[in-house]
Design a protein around this motif. Sequence first.
Motif, PDB file in Angstrom:
ATOM      1  N   PHE A  84      22.344 -22.254 -33.782  1.00 39.22           N
ATOM      2  CA  PHE A  84      20.957 -22.498 -34.162  1.00 39.22           C
ATOM      3  C   PHE A  84      20.350 -21.124 -34.378  1.00 39.22           C
ATOM      4  CE2 PHE A  84      16.525 -23.874 -32.990  1.00 39.22           C
ATOM      5  CZ  PHE A  84      16.366 -24.735 -34.058  1.00 39.22           C
ATOM      6  N   MET A  85      20.237 -20.717 -35.649  1.00 37.98           N
ATOM      7  CA  MET A  85      19.870 -19.343 -35.961  1.00 37.98           C
ATOM      8  C   MET A  85      18.862 -19.276 -37.092  1.00 37.98           C
ATOM      9  SD  MET A  85      23.500 -18.341 -37.721  1.00 37.98           S
ATOM     10  CE  MET A  85      23.094 -16.735 -38.294  1.00 37.98           C
ATOM     11  N   PRO A  86      18.179 -18.131 -37.248  1.00 38.19           N
ATOM     12  CA  PRO A  86      17.194 -17.997 -38.317  1.00 38.19           C
ATOM     13  C   PRO A  86      17.849 -18.025 -39.694  1.00 38.19           C
ATOM     14  CG  PRO A  86      17.112 -16.097 -36.823  1.00 38.19           C
ATOM     15  CD  PRO A  86      18.236 -16.961 -36.395  1.00 38.19           C
ATOM     16  N   GLN A  87      17.135 -18.622 -40.650  1.00 36.63           N
ATOM     17  CA  GLN A  87      17.637 -18.667 -42.020  1.00 36.63           C
ATOM     18  C   GLN A  87      17.311 -17.377 -42.771  1.00 36.63           C
ATOM     19  OE1 GLN A  87      16.719 -22.486 -44.039  1.00 36.63           O
ATOM     20  NE2 GLN A  87      15.760 -22.995 -42.083  1.00 36.63           N
ATOM     21  N   HIS A  88      16.249 -16.689 -42.371  1.00 35.39           N
ATOM     22  CA  HIS A  88      15.844 -15.437 -43.012  1.00 35.39           C
ATOM     23  C   HIS A  88      16.146 -14.286 -42.064  1.00 35.39           C
ATOM     24  CE1 HIS A  88      13.476 -18.470 -45.115  1.00 35.39           C
ATOM     25  NE2 HIS A  88      13.473 -17.639 -46.133  1.00 35.39           N
ATOM     26  N   LYS A  89      16.857 -13.286 -42.594  1.00 35.59           N
ATOM     27  CA  LYS A  89      17.217 -12.118 -41.789  1.00 35.59           C
ATOM     28  C   LYS A  89      16.985 -10.849 -42.596  1.00 35.59           C
ATOM     29  CE  LYS A  89      20.653 -14.329 -38.911  1.00 35.59           C
ATOM     30  NZ  LYS A  89      21.990 -14.247 -38.368  1.00 35.59           N
ATOM     31  N   PRO A  90      16.762  -9.729 -41.911  1.00 28.11           N
ATOM     32  CA  PRO A  90      16.562  -8.472 -42.635  1.00 28.11           C
ATOM     33  C   PRO A  90      17.875  -7.937 -43.217  1.00 28.11           C
ATOM     34  CG  PRO A  90      16.359  -8.128 -40.277  1.00 28.11           C
ATOM     35  CD  PRO A  90      16.551  -9.591 -40.487  1.00 28.11           C
ATOM     36  N   ILE A  91      17.755  -7.336 -44.393  1.00 24.29           N
ATOM     37  CA  ILE A  91      18.897  -6.659 -45.024  1.00 24.29           C
ATOM     38  C   ILE A  91      18.432  -5.270 -45.466  1.00 24.29           C
ATOM     39  CG2 ILE A  91      20.030  -8.774 -45.817  1.00 24.29           C
ATOM     40  CD1 ILE A  91      18.970  -8.079 -48.642  1.00 24.29           C
ATOM     41  N   ASN A  92      19.362  -4.354 -45.580  1.00 20.14           N
ATOM     42  CA  ASN A  92      19.086  -3.028 -46.127  1.00 20.14           C
ATOM     43  C   ASN A  92      19.619  -3.004 -47.548  1.00 20.14           C
ATOM     44  OD1 ASN A  92      17.899  -1.987 -43.800  1.00 20.14           O
ATOM     45  ND2 ASN A  92      19.886  -1.423 -42.952  1.00 20.14           N
ATOM     46  N   LEU A  93      18.740  -2.736 -48.507  1.00 20.82           N
ATOM     47  CA  LEU A  93      19.102  -2.695 -49.925  1.00 20.82           C
ATOM     48  C   LEU A  93      19.053  -1.249 -50.383  1.00 20.82           C
ATOM     49  CD1 LEU A  93      19.704  -4.284 -52.533  1.00 20.82           C
ATOM     50  CD2 LEU A  93      17.229  -4.360 -52.903  1.00 20.82           C
ATOM     51  N   CYS A  94      20.208  -0.712 -50.802  1.00 24.69           N
ATOM     52  CA  CYS A  94      20.278   0.669 -51.286  1.00 24.69           C
ATOM     53  C   CYS A  94      20.114   0.669 -52.799  1.00 24.69           C
ATOM     54  CB  CYS A  94      21.618   1.301 -50.917  1.00 24.69           C
ATOM     55  SG  CYS A  94      21.857   1.429 -49.153  1.00 24.69           S
ATOM     56  N   LEU A  95      19.070   1.330 -53.285  1.00 21.87           N
ATOM     57  CA  LEU A  95      18.800   1.429 -54.717  1.00 21.87           C
ATOM     58  C   LEU A  95      19.564   2.605 -55.312  1.00 21.87           C
ATOM     59  CD1 LEU A  95      14.948   0.796 -54.633  1.00 21.87           C
ATOM     60  CD2 LEU A  95      16.757  -0.846 -55.111  1.00 21.87           C
ATOM     61  N   PRO A  96      19.821   2.601 -56.637  1.00 25.03           N
ATOM     62  CA  PRO A  96      20.532   3.728 -57.267  1.00 25.03           C
ATOM     63  C   PRO A  96      19.818   5.068 -57.094  1.00 25.03           C
ATOM     64  CG  PRO A  96      20.431   1.857 -58.762  1.00 25.03           C
ATOM     65  CD  PRO A  96      19.595   1.511 -57.566  1.00 25.03           C
ATOM     66  N   SER A  97      18.511   5.036 -56.877  1.00 26.38           N
ATOM     67  CA  SER A  97      17.760   6.285 -56.697  1.00 26.38           C
ATOM     68  C   SER A  97      17.976   6.892 -55.307  1.00 26.38           C
ATOM     69  CB  SER A  97      16.267   6.021 -56.912  1.00 26.38           C
ATOM     70  OG  SER A  97      15.788   5.115 -55.945  1.00 26.38           O
ATOM     71  N   GLY A  98      18.705   6.201 -54.444  1.00 24.87           N
ATOM     72  CA  GLY A  98      18.970   6.697 -53.100  1.00 24.87           C
ATOM     73  C   GLY A  98      17.997   6.173 -52.060  1.00 24.87           C
ATOM     74  N   ILE A  99      17.022   5.398 -52.502  1.00 28.03           N
ATOM     75  CA  ILE A  99      16.044   4.827 -51.576  1.00 28.03           C
ATOM     76  C   ILE A  99      16.644   3.578 -50.939  1.00 28.03           C
ATOM     77  CG2 ILE A  99      13.765   3.763 -51.398  1.00 28.03           C
ATOM     78  CD1 ILE A  99      12.925   5.460 -53.798  1.00 28.03           C
ATOM     79  N   THR A 100      16.449   3.433 -49.659  1.00 28.10           N
ATOM     80  CA  THR A 100      16.911   2.241 -48.942  1.00 28.10           C
ATOM     81  C   THR A 100      15.702   1.418 -48.538  1.00 28.10           C
ATOM     82  OG1 THR A 100      18.829   3.423 -48.096  1.00 28.10           O
ATOM     83  CG2 THR A 100      18.228   1.400 -46.964  1.00 28.10           C
ATOM     84  N   LEU A 101      15.711   0.158 -48.939  1.00 31.95           N
ATOM     85  CA  LEU A 101      14.627  -0.760 -48.605  1.00 31.95           C
ATOM     86  C   LEU A 101      15.110  -1.776 -47.583  1.00 31.95           C
ATOM     87  CD1 LEU A 101      13.319  -1.579 -52.194  1.00 31.95           C
ATOM     88  CD2 LEU A 101      12.353   0.044 -50.575  1.00 31.95           C
ATOM     89  N   ARG A 102      14.243  -2.097 -46.654  1.00 36.24           N
ATOM     90  CA  ARG A 102      14.558  -3.144 -45.675  1.00 36.24           C
ATOM     91  C   ARG A 102      13.771  -4.383 -46.078  1.00 36.24           C
ATOM     92  NH1 ARG A 102      17.157  -3.428 -40.856  1.00 36.24           N
ATOM     93  NH2 ARG A 102      16.341  -4.835 -39.277  1.00 36.24           N
ATOM     94  N   THR A 120      12.536 -10.533 -58.107  1.00 36.83           N
ATOM     95  CA  THR A 120      11.143 -10.869 -58.369  1.00 36.83           C
ATOM     96  C   THR A 120      10.232 -10.055 -57.463  1.00 36.83           C
ATOM     97  OG1 THR A 120      11.788 -13.107 -58.970  1.00 36.83           O
ATOM     98  CG2 THR A 120       9.485 -12.759 -58.448  1.00 36.83           C
ATOM     99  N   MET A 121      10.627  -9.865 -56.221  1.00 35.01           N
ATOM    100  CA  MET A 121       9.825  -9.114 -55.261  1.00 35.01           C
ATOM    101  C   MET A 121       9.753  -7.635 -55.663  1.00 35.01           C
ATOM    102  SD  MET A 121      10.197  -8.977 -51.092  1.00 35.01           S
ATOM    103  CE  MET A 121      11.846  -9.530 -51.261  1.00 35.01           C
ATOM    104  N   LEU A 122      10.837  -7.091 -56.217  1.00 36.44           N
ATOM    105  CA  LEU A 122      10.877  -5.683 -56.569  1.00 36.44           C
ATOM    106  C   LEU A 122      10.223  -5.371 -57.905  1.00 36.44           C
ATOM    107  CD1 LEU A 122      14.475  -4.745 -55.414  1.00 36.44           C
ATOM    108  CD2 LEU A 122      12.305  -4.214 -54.293  1.00 36.44           C
TER     109      LEU A 122
END
Length: 123
Positions: A84-102, A120-122
Amino acid sequence: IISWCNIDIEGWSPFQPPLEIKVYCCLIFVKVSLTQEAKALLMNEIQRDWSDHALWWEQKQRWLLRTAWTLEKYGIHADAKLLFMPQHKPINLCLPSGITLRLRACFSSPVFKTVMGICTMLS
């Protein structure tokens, strides 16, 4: 066939061991109909919003999201490991520019739909 399943609940504090709830597989609905004891324990021990949580069937690697279905209808037997766990979880997204988004991603949606939501969010 009368059998019992164990459901581990993810999201407890690190100091508490996981709670195992025994449920009657033939009668339980996927929305997790808890016994009165389990409800009292959850309400007294942890005051939090459980609306984002759902059942994850670890062996089959699938979410059990149809709340009108019983576990028996899904084909779940006593040896199944359910979380029984959350459906939404944080991820780290690494962009080509070197920026990491959580970001928070939905793990219960198909991958393509989740990627579309992130794009869509980005944009």
